[in-house]
Motif scaffolding. Structure first.
Motif, short mmCIF file in Angstrom:
data_model
loop_
_atom_site.label_atom_id
_atom_site.label_comp_id
_atom_site.label_asym_id
_atom_site.label_seq_id
_atom_site.Cartn_x
_atom_site.Cartn_y
_atom_site.Cartn_z
N LEU A 208 -47.12 -15.35 51.59
CA LEU A 208 -46.36 -14.93 50.41
C LEU A 208 -46.07 -16.15 49.55
CD1 LEU A 208 -43.81 -12.73 52.37
CD2 LEU A 208 -45.77 -11.89 51.11
N ILE A 209 -46.12 -15.99 48.23
CA ILE A 209 -45.84 -17.12 47.33
C ILE A 209 -44.93 -16.70 46.18
CG2 ILE A 209 -48.04 -18.27 47.85
CD1 ILE A 209 -49.00 -17.35 45.04
N ALA A 210 -44.22 -17.68 45.66
CA ALA A 210 -43.49 -17.57 44.39
C ALA A 210 -42.33 -16.59 44.41
CB ALA A 210 -44.45 -17.25 43.25
N GLY A 211 -41.65 -16.47 45.54
CA GLY A 211 -40.41 -15.71 45.57
C GLY A 211 -39.24 -16.63 45.26
N GLY A 212 -38.08 -16.05 45.03
CA GLY A 212 -36.92 -16.89 44.79
C GLY A 212 -35.66 -16.10 44.52
N LEU A 213 -34.52 -16.73 44.79
CA LEU A 213 -33.22 -16.12 44.49
C LEU A 213 -32.68 -16.74 43.21
CD1 LEU A 213 -31.65 -15.87 48.06
CD2 LEU A 213 -32.81 -14.09 46.75
N GLY A 214 -31.37 -16.87 43.09
CA GLY A 214 -30.79 -17.45 41.89
C GLY A 214 -30.50 -16.40 40.83
N ALA A 215 -30.21 -16.89 39.61
CA ALA A 215 -29.81 -16.00 38.51
C ALA A 215 -30.88 -14.97 38.21
CB ALA A 215 -29.49 -16.83 37.27
N LEU A 216 -32.15 -15.36 38.33
CA LEU A 216 -33.26 -14.41 38.15
C LEU A 216 -34.06 -14.40 39.45
CD1 LEU A 216 -34.80 -12.47 36.33
CD2 LEU A 216 -36.13 -14.40 35.48
N SER A 217 -33.76 -13.44 40.31
CA SER A 217 -34.42 -13.38 41.62
C SER A 217 -35.73 -12.63 41.53
CB SER A 217 -33.50 -12.68 42.62
OG SER A 217 -32.30 -13.39 42.77
N ALA A 255 -37.81 -24.15 36.26
CA ALA A 255 -38.70 -25.11 36.91
C ALA A 255 -38.98 -24.78 38.37
CB ALA A 255 -38.10 -26.52 36.80
N ARG A 256 -38.97 -23.51 38.72
CA ARG A 256 -39.31 -23.10 40.07
C ARG A 256 -40.67 -22.39 40.07
NH1 ARG A 256 -35.30 -22.66 43.87
NH2 ARG A 256 -37.07 -22.49 45.29
N MET A 257 -41.26 -22.28 41.25
CA MET A 257 -42.56 -21.65 41.39
C MET A 257 -42.57 -20.22 40.85
SD MET A 257 -45.73 -21.63 42.39
CE MET A 257 -46.09 -22.97 43.51
N LYS A 258 -41.47 -19.49 41.01
CA LYS A 258 -41.42 -18.10 40.55
C LYS A 258 -41.63 -18.01 39.05
CE LYS A 258 -36.34 -18.16 40.33
NZ LYS A 258 -35.09 -17.60 40.87
N PHE A 259 -41.15 -18.99 38.31
CA PHE A 259 -41.32 -18.97 36.85
C PHE A 259 -42.75 -19.34 36.46
CE2 PHE A 259 -36.71 -19.63 37.31
CZ PHE A 259 -36.28 -18.52 36.60
N LEU A 260 -43.38 -20.21 37.24
CA LEU A 260 -44.79 -20.51 36.99
C LEU A 260 -45.63 -19.27 37.20
CD1 LEU A 260 -47.01 -22.56 36.33
CD2 LEU A 260 -47.10 -23.14 38.76
N ALA A 261 -45.33 -18.52 38.26
CA ALA A 261 -46.06 -17.27 38.52
C ALA A 261 -45.83 -16.26 37.40
CB ALA A 261 -45.64 -16.68 39.87
N LYS A 262 -44.61 -16.21 36.90
CA LYS A 262 -44.31 -15.29 35.81
C LYS A 262 -45.03 -15.69 34.53
CE LYS A 262 -40.42 -13.11 33.40
NZ LYS A 262 -38.95 -13.10 33.19
N LYS A 263 -45.17 -17.00 34.33
CA LYS A 263 -45.78 -17.52 33.11
C LYS A 263 -47.30 -17.36 33.10
CE LYS A 263 -46.26 -21.90 30.56
NZ LYS A 263 -45.89 -23.35 30.57
N ILE A 264 -47.96 -17.73 34.19
CA ILE A 264 -49.43 -17.73 34.18
C ILE A 264 -50.03 -16.68 35.11
CG2 ILE A 264 -49.48 -20.18 33.59
CD1 ILE A 264 -50.36 -20.79 36.46
N GLY A 265 -49.19 -16.07 35.97
CA GLY A 265 -49.66 -15.03 36.88
C GLY A 265 -50.05 -15.58 38.24
N ALA A 266 -49.84 -14.79 39.27
CA ALA A 266 -50.17 -15.21 40.64
C ALA A 266 -51.67 -15.43 40.81
CB ALA A 266 -49.66 -14.17 41.65
N GLU A 267 -52.48 -14.62 40.14
CA GLU A 267 -53.95 -14.78 40.25
C GLU A 267 -54.39 -16.13 39.71
OE1 GLU A 267 -56.09 -11.54 38.57
OE2 GLU A 267 -55.27 -10.05 39.96
N LYS A 268 -53.80 -16.55 38.59
CA LYS A 268 -54.16 -17.86 38.02
C LYS A 268 -53.73 -18.98 38.95
CE LYS A 268 -55.61 -20.77 34.92
NZ LYS A 268 -57.07 -20.96 34.72
N ILE A 269 -52.58 -18.83 39.58
CA ILE A 269 -52.14 -19.84 40.56
C ILE A 269 -53.17 -19.96 41.67
CG2 ILE A 269 -50.45 -20.30 42.39
CD1 ILE A 269 -48.28 -19.29 40.52
#
Length: 715
Positions: A208-217, A255-269
């Motif tokens: 599993l990749i790019a999960g996260g908690l915080g203000a936007l989980s 600046a977390r991995m979850k935002f990178l996945a949201k920005k470019i997509g998990a497939e691009k990662i």
């Protein structure tokens, strides 16, 4: 104080400790700015706390595994440098508070005597690798994940690819689909899998990749349903390299991995991960793991021992003790209130374990302790000692087992008190809802702010610190979140924000929720199913009367555990390196990387040398971009912007494309020849940048003291 680490400490640890001591001296002498020093010390586990003049020290305990010797060492260290308290965290670390920064190198040296490190416990690094505390003894596990967690810890420790990322990167391994390590909200999560091919069993992991908690989980994406065990380390390395190069840096909130996945997509990662394969230090093939060695106490005759409290003992056996997959042996949980216990208690626990369990204690992700390989006849002895130490309360992993971060006790970011409130909730459960002490399907978690160190977004019922304005006054408050956690099948949920309430109304809110659940749940219904069936609006309406501030009395303006009227006092967080800096200091960083690259080549660490050389180019290019007021927020952005603003405009003479030149590092095997040539190329570029910078200063004297008024970061 001067530190002289013993010769039995590793060369790498000695270097770290002496370097920290030197940086402290430089900072105190005014030679380096405060925020640059902050970035450095964070990577060494030294973290500022709410009280001025003292630091929190975070001790990195890989997957929570600690020996009795190490526990005693930490206890002695707490007595010597801190206040005699040990605090267990949700990342299976141990924290000490109220430490003078000048004493942190000596403290670290004392810990390293027992092979305990502070390195990368904080900062923009790969944080502590966590795992199910039951790993190795879990009756439901396919295989023990501990050796894989150890391998990941060792691989990323001091690895140049993850020393100065945009933000932290978190890894977790669960023993089974129960997902007790919460892989679903991690940057990288691993769950064991076994495939049978031609009659041969093959170990691997669901990834599993790019999960996260915080203000936007965000719930993690599934990268692989099955990845062979030998491919896990290369994949992890490639993923971290992608995050380092493409992850956000200027805005710490993104600046977390979850935002990178949201920005470019998990497939691009995943595509970018594949592009890194050739350059990896970790190669696919047979993975070499350290075998877990179980150190059991000598078997001795144990006579009949009666529990000091028969009823409590019976409850404790039900909730805190389980038979391991190794028949005849038992795992025993000790509930540690708020994760805090004294150094004296730590020593007594170490002696107890040495006599009656394996020399392998595990810190759990819910701030408790697990002892392994206890014999059945030893259970009354263990219970009696835990009872004496106030660690024998039943209810592990129940509504009475509450997770809470330190909040306003010590944290700069704490808004309202999470620890005192958690104790009140526990009292409520044990007194008014005692059946829930035996129920593992409702969990409470609290954080002092929205940042989720207490994992409130992974709670069935969670709270995070906040405040409510009422005229000129401020009321301590808690944001109520409902519907997070893991269901009985292992499916992960992220909680939903429902309503903000005055902190002193939280206990009544819990009563209303639990009473409504009892009245309106369907037969055998899981709490989260009940919540989602009725919907968020239902619970907002249910709790809305408690949000009324028109008739609050004096005590409502005083937070739990406090005696004075609430005042909002939030400091600056330290999880990211936010700083102001001069261009010259940035170029000094590049010069430091040159030295590290040369050292790595001499030691035969060619992949490390190449990555240091890569950072020479990135940092040098960034310095010139910032000198021209070009914003820098990702490494790949720096590379492309340097081409755009300097190479293509002719401002800087460079043959060919800067991007193609820099990204050679992922097109080549990490050989000695390539490391030397890539570094030589980087040194040449660095010297040319220094010359260009000199010309800039001569033409514009203001450039010499130019401040970068931005969120500065290490490129």
């Amino acid at each position: 104080m001067s530190t002289n680490p013993n010769s039995n400490i590793s060369k790498e640890a000695r270097k770290d400790i002496l370097e920290l001591e030197e940086k402290i001296k430089e900072f105190n002498a005014g030679k380096i700015p405060e925020d640059k020093f902050k970035l450095f010390r964070l990577t060494r586990g030294v973290y500022g706390q709410r009280q001025l003049g003292v630091q929190m020290i975070r001790i990195k305990i890989p997957y929570g595994k600690i020996s009795t010797k190490q526990l005693k060492t930490i206890a002695a260290t707490s007595d010597k440098y801190s206040n005699g308290n040990l605090h267990l965290t949700t990342r299976q670390d141990i924290q000490l508070h109220y430490v003078k920064v000048e004493e942190s190198p000596a403290l670290w040296a004392d810990l390293e005597e027992s092979d305990v490190t502070l390195r990368e416990a904080c900062g923009n690094t790969v944080r502590n690798v966590t795992a199910s505390a039951t790993a190795g003894i879990d009756p439901n596990e396919l295989f023990d994940v501990s050796p894989y967690a150890q391998k990941l810890f060792e691989f990323f420790l001091r690895n140049p690819i993850c020393q100065e990322m945009g933000r932290k990167f978190k890894i977790a391994l669960s023993s089974s689909d129960d997902d007790s390590a919460f892989t679903y909200f991690h940057d990288l999560g691993l769950i064991p899998r076994v495939q049978t091919v031609d009659g041969v069993e093959k170990k691997g992991f669901k990834v599993l990749i790019a999960g996260g908690l915080g203000a936007l989980s965000m719930i993690a994406y599934t990268a692989y349903e099955f990845l062979p065990e030998e491919d896990v380390l290369p994949f992890a390395e490639a993923l971290v390299r992608v995050f380092d190069r493409h992850g956000e840096r200027a805005s710490r909130n993104k600046a977390r991995m979850k935002f990178l996945a949201k920005k470019i997509g998990a497939e691009k990662i995943m595509e970018l991960v594949e592009e890194e394969r050739k350059a990896l230090k970790a190669k696919a093939g047979k993975i070499e793991l350290k075998e877990e060695v179980v150190s059991l106490p000598e078997e001795k005759e144990i006579g009949e021992v009666k529990p000091v409290d028969e009823k409590l003992y019976k409850d404790w056996l039900v909730t805190n003790v389980f038979e391991q997959k190794q028949k005849g042996y038992f795992g025993v949980y000790a509930l540690v209130p708020l994760g805090n216990f004294s150094s004296d208690t730590a020593r007594e626990l170490a002696d107890l374990i040495k006599d009656y369990a394996a020399d392998d204690i595990r810190v759990t992700v819910d701030q408790n302790l697990l002892f392994k390989y206890a014999r059945k006849e030893a259970l009354p002895i263990i219970f009696n000692k835990l009872y004496e130490l106030n660690l024998a309360q039943p209810g592990f992993n129940s509504a009475a087992d509450i997770t809470a971060c330190p909040g306003t006790d010590t944290c700069n970011l704490g808004v309202s008190n999470s620890t005192a409130l958690s104790l009140e909730i526990e009292k409520l459960i044990r007194k008014e809802y005692h059946d829930l002490v035996f129920d593992s399907q409702i969990k409470f978690k609290l954080s002092g702010c929205m940042n989720s160190c207490g994992q409130h977004m992974a709670a069935n019922i969670g709270f995070h610190g906040s405040s409510i304005k009422k005229g000129a006054l401020v009321i301590p408050a808690m944001q109520v979140v409902i519907g997070g956690g893991i269901d009985p099948s292992g499916k992960g949920f992220v909680a939903e924000k429902v309503i903000k309430l005055p902190s002193k109304k939280v206990i009544e809110a819990i009563r209303w929720i639990l009473n409504d659940f009892e009245e309106n749940k369907e037969e055998g219904e899981y709490f989260n199913d009940y919540f989602y069936r009725l919907g968020k609006r239902y619970f907002y309406d249910l709790l809305k009367p408690l949000s009324d501030t028109s008739e609050l009395v004096g005590e409502d303006f005083v937070d739990w555990g406090d005696t004075e009227e609430f005042k909002l006092a939030i400091g600056v967080g330290e999880c990211a390196g936010v700083m102001y800096d001069m261009i010259g200091l940035i170029l000094k960083d590049a010069e430091t990387k040159v030295g590290l690259a040369k050292e790595a080549i001499e030691e035969g660490h060619y992949a490390d040398a190449i990555y240091h050389a890569y950072n020479v180019k990135i940092i040098a290019a960034k310095a010139l971009l910032l000198s021209d007021d070009v914003k820098c927020n990702t490494q790949i952005g720096i590379i492309r912007d340097f081409d755009k603003h300097f190479v293509s405009t002719g401002k800087f003479k460079f043959e060919g494309s800067f991007e193609e030149d820099v990204l050679q590092l992922n097109k080549q095997e990490p050989s000695k020849e390539f490391a030397e040539s890539y570094l030589a190329n980087g040194v040449k570029f660095f010297k040319e940048v220094l010359a260009h910078r000199k010309d800039q200063i001569q033409q514009d004297k203001n450039q010499d003291e130019k401040l970068v008024i931005e969120d500065y970061y290490k490129a």
